[in-house]
Scaffold this active site. Structure first.
Site, PDB file in Angstrom:
ATOM      1  CE1 TYR A 243      41.841  32.450   9.218  1.00  0.00           C
ATOM      2  CE2 TYR A 243      43.172  32.882  11.166  1.00  0.00           C
ATOM      3  CZ  TYR A 243      41.985  32.459  10.589  1.00  0.00           C
ATOM      4  OH  TYR A 243      40.953  32.036  11.388  1.00  0.00           O
TER       5      TYR A 243
ATOM      6  NE  ARG B  73      49.924  28.778  33.808  1.00  0.00           N
ATOM      7  CZ  ARG B  73      50.788  29.160  34.774  1.00  0.00           C
ATOM      8  NH1 ARG B  73      52.028  29.500  34.474  1.00  0.00           N
ATOM      9  NH2 ARG B  73      50.407  29.187  36.029  1.00  0.00           N
TER      10      ARG B  73
ATOM     11  CE  LYS C 164      43.624  25.963   9.498  1.00  0.00           C
ATOM     12  NZ  LYS C 164      43.684  26.503  10.831  1.00  0.00           N
TER      13      LYS C 164
ATOM     14  CG  ASP D   8      51.164  31.670   9.136  1.00  0.00           C
ATOM     15  OD1 ASP D   8      51.264  30.445   8.929  1.00  0.00           O
ATOM     16  OD2 ASP D   8      50.114  32.211   9.534  1.00  0.00           O
TER      17      ASP D   8
HETATM   18  O1  P1T Z   1      42.985  28.442  13.599  1.00  0.00           O
HETATM   19  P1  P1T Z   1      44.296  28.526  14.318  1.00  0.00           P
HETATM   20  O2  P1T Z   1      44.921  27.197  14.625  1.00  0.00           O
HETATM   21  O3  P1T Z   1      44.240  29.421  15.515  1.00  0.00           O
HETATM   22  O4  P1T Z   1      45.353  29.190  13.285  1.00  0.00           O
HETATM   23  C1  P1T Z   1      45.216  30.488  12.783  1.00  0.00           C
HETATM   24  C2  P1T Z   1      45.840  30.570  11.407  1.00  0.00           C
HETATM   25  C3  P1T Z   1      47.082  31.152  11.268  1.00  0.00           C
HETATM   26  N1  P1T Z   1      47.688  31.243  10.064  1.00  0.00           N
HETATM   27  C4  P1T Z   1      47.096  30.768   8.945  1.00  0.00           C
HETATM   28  C5  P1T Z   1      47.799  30.898   7.631  1.00  0.00           C
HETATM   29  C6  P1T Z   1      45.838  30.169   9.014  1.00  0.00           C
HETATM   30  O5  P1T Z   1      45.286  29.712   7.881  1.00  0.00           O
HETATM   31  C7  P1T Z   1      45.184  30.073  10.271  1.00  0.00           C
HETATM   32  C8  P1T Z   1      43.820  29.492  10.401  1.00  0.00           C
HETATM   33  N2  P1T Z   1      43.089  29.468   9.203  1.00  0.00           N
HETATM   34  C9  P1T Z   1      41.790  29.035   9.080  1.00  0.00           C
HETATM   35  C10 P1T Z   1      41.061  28.558  10.101  1.00  0.00           C
HETATM   36  C11 P1T Z   1      41.221  29.129   7.721  1.00  0.00           C
HETATM   37  O6  P1T Z   1      40.141  28.574   7.450  1.00  0.00           O
HETATM   38  O7  P1T Z   1      41.866  29.761   6.875  1.00  0.00           O
END
Ligand code: P1T
Length: 385
Positions: free
Chosen positions: A100, A48, A197, A172
């Site tokens: 987001y 962890r 991503k 971000d």
């Molecule tokens: O989905 P996750 O890995 O938990 O990340 C969240 C997140 C944070 N910041 C940005 C700019 C993001 O685009 C996302 C996740 N976004 C999507 C799943 C989407 O379809 O926009």
């Protein structure tokens, strides 16, 4: 030695396995590590808190962002959640109003319940940011380019603004990736990524990351990372590490295809508006040119005279682009922000920032661009095919 980006993407944090010579960092599929006596160990106690595969990924991510420390999380949201744990009841956060939908949901539906106040502003307007700052402001939350309207915030100018206020400046960097933008070099304190991503890039992992330079902040974040425990397993860390090895090649192709798609759509009669920071008339173009090394592969469009039904009809006609949540993978995706990525925002909240029901967000992949343009042409054609 200070290697260039591509070399770091392939090698940083990794060396051939000392016991076998394996070039690839092994997947250390273990929850725990033998100690020769309590507290006497080789640097790993329990997975962890740390794991060698994850450590290689964290070091590679840190190198790519030009940071000292990297932390990997089980999702982007887990990374954001860990940053927010730095706050106490009564603290305030100034955040971009265009971000987001999941981040907005975490801020307003979870952390507001713990007595933290979020003030949403247009980050392109520095006066608005300055006005929103009070003696209780502890954090500035910046997304640039924003999801999904691709607005640009001036990271260096915002850093200069918050510097004198003792405010933690978080960026971000999901949409740009470290290939295009390095917020730490522009004065940010913490870089956050949804590694799901572009970093991983192959739509087969959900993961997040934080990268930073300050030992004190790192100590605090590492405490929450281990204590709260939203850390990823070694298989996912391995996949992300492998994905990173082609980040520079993929991003170059995403930028090239993004340019072609954005320009094709700009003159299309079915399109009302195209959001892409590479356009000369994009309000943030000059800042994007200054702080980014390319304009990325995310393109959002507003359809002309289309209601929700027509928007859905067009979305469902794509054959190469897949209707799906997420972005940044090698395959092209189309998302309907109003009901998908930003579905947790009220109509008023999302319309205020331009997330309209006739908007589609394209994550332009790295397929042959001719096939992508054909796909757009077919989906946007007047008659059904
Ligand atoms: O989905 P996750 O890995 O938990 O990340 C969240 C997140 C944070 N910041 C940005 C700019 C993001 O685009 C996302 C996740 N976004 C999507 C799943 C989407 O379809 O926009």
């Amino acid at each position: 030695m200070d290697y260039k980006f591509a070399t770091k993407a392939i090698h940083a944090g990794q060396q051939p396995d000392p016991s076998t010579g394996a070039i690839m960092t092994p997947i250390y599929q273990t929850s725990t590590y033998k100690q020769s006596a309590p507290g006497v160990h080789l640097g790993y106690e329990y997975s962890r808190g740390s794991n060698p595969t994850r450590r290689a990924l964290e070091d590679c991510l840190a190198a790519l962002e030009g940071g000292k420390y990297g932390l990997a999380f089980a999702s982007g949201m887990a990374a954001i959640d860990t940053v927010l744990r730095l706050l106490k009841p009564g603290d305030e956060v100034v955040a971009g109003e265009d971000l987001y939908g999941g981040s907005y949901r975490l801020f307003t539906k979870v952390y507001e319940n713990y007595g933290i106040r979020f003030v949403f502003v247009n980050l392109a307007d520095l006066t608005q940011v300055e006005t929103a700052i009070t003696e209780k402001t502890r954090m500035l939350w910046v997304e640039t380019p924003t999801n999904p309207t691709l607005k640009i915030a001036d990271i260096a100018a915002l850093s200069a603004l918050v510097e004198e206020h003792n405010i933690i400046h978080v960026v971000d960097n999901t949409f740009a990736s470290p290939y295009l933008q390095n917020p730490l070099e522009l004065g940010a304190d913490i870089v956050m990524h949804s590694a799901t991503k572009y970093l991983n890039g192959h739509s087969d992992v959900v993961m997040g990351a934080l990268i930073l330079n300050t030992p004190e902040l790192y100590k605090q974040l590492r405490f929450y990372y281990n204590t709260c425990g939203a850390t990823p397993g070694p298989q996912d860390a391995f996949l992300c590490l492998r994905g990173l090895k082609t980040l520079h090649l993929r991003m170059k192709a995403h930028c090239e295809n993004g340019t072609l798609v954005a320009n094709y759509l700009k003159t299309h009669p079915k399109i009302e508006k195209v959001y892409w920071p590479g356009f000369l008339d994009h309000p943030g173009h000059e800042i994007a040119k200054k702080q980014m090394r390319g304009f990325g592969g995310m393109v959002s469009i507003v359809l002309k005279n289309a209601d929700l039904k027509e928007t859905f009809r067009i979305a469902s006609r794509f054959k190469v682009f897949a209707v799906a949540d997420s972005l940044g993978g090698v395959e092209s995706l189309v998302n309907h922000p109003a009901t998908m990525s930003h579905g947790s925002m009220s109509i008023a909240e999302r319309e205020k920032v331009g997330v309209l029901e006739n908007m589609l967000r394209l994550s332009v992949g790295i397929e042959d661009p001719a096939d992508l343009i054909n796909d757009l042409e077919t989906a946007l054609a007047e008659s059904a095919v």
